[in-house]
Design a protein around this motif. Structure first.
Motif, short mmCIF file in Angstrom:
data_model
loop_
_atom_site.label_atom_id
_atom_site.label_comp_id
_atom_site.label_asym_id
_atom_site.label_seq_id
_atom_site.Cartn_x
_atom_site.Cartn_y
_atom_site.Cartn_z
N GLU A 299 112.30 80.37 1.08
CA GLU A 299 113.59 80.27 0.41
C GLU A 299 113.86 78.80 0.11
O GLU A 299 113.65 77.95 0.98
CB GLU A 299 114.72 80.82 1.28
N VAL A 300 114.31 78.54 -1.08
CA VAL A 300 114.67 77.19 -1.49
C VAL A 300 116.12 77.26 -1.96
O VAL A 300 116.46 78.05 -2.83
CB VAL A 300 113.76 76.68 -2.63
N ARG A 301 116.95 76.43 -1.36
CA ARG A 301 118.38 76.45 -1.67
C ARG A 301 118.80 75.08 -2.18
O ARG A 301 118.57 74.06 -1.53
CB ARG A 301 119.16 76.79 -0.38
N ASP A 302 119.41 75.05 -3.35
CA ASP A 302 119.90 73.80 -3.93
C ASP A 302 121.35 73.60 -3.48
O ASP A 302 122.25 74.30 -3.89
CB ASP A 302 119.82 73.86 -5.45
N ASP A 303 121.55 72.63 -2.59
CA ASP A 303 122.88 72.30 -2.07
C ASP A 303 123.54 71.16 -2.82
O ASP A 303 124.61 70.70 -2.45
CB ASP A 303 122.81 71.93 -0.59
#
Length: 125
Positions: free
Chosen positions: A38-42
């Motif tokens: 999972e890659v999450r752009d914060d």
């Protein structure tokens, strides 16, 4: 995990995310052969301009982590993303688990709050 989820179990979801998100996904896939990623752009939570791609969180589940302490797992992730960490990537939250750990607890902890404020908030001082 909070923020836009840009990749999921067993592969990617379309072309979701910007160029840096896609690079992160590709490099971690090549280096660690994850069974779940999972890659999450914060970035939007940190006050940068739209599309900044500076703050990310990753959840990587890989057999490569078996027998390694947490610090060494993080080093493998950082090594795969060395060029990005030297340039556009300002902050990276890493959750690195083995497939067995993920199977027994298939949930990521919530993302930590941003403690640095943003350019849109007025600093008190």
């Amino acid at each position: 995990m909070r923020g836009p989820l840009l990749a999921a179990a067993g592969g990617t979801m379309g072309g979701a995310g910007g160029p840096l998100a896609r690079t992160i996904r590709a490099k971690l896939t090549a280096a660690l052969q994850p069974t779940h990623l999972e890659v999450r752009d914060d970035s939007p939570r940190h006050g940068g301009p739209p599309g900044a791609e500076t703050h990310f969180g990753v959840l990587v589940v890989s057999g490569r982590f078996a027998g390694l302490p947490l610090l060494q797992r993080h080093r493998l992730v950082h090594e795969a993303l060395r060029a990005e960490l030297a340039g556009p990537l300002h902050a990276l939250q890493v959750i690195a688990r083995t497939p067995q750990q993920w199977q027994s607890a298939p949930r990521a902890p919530p993302a930590p709050p941003c403690l640095g404020g943003s350019k849109q908030e007025q600093r008190r001082g």
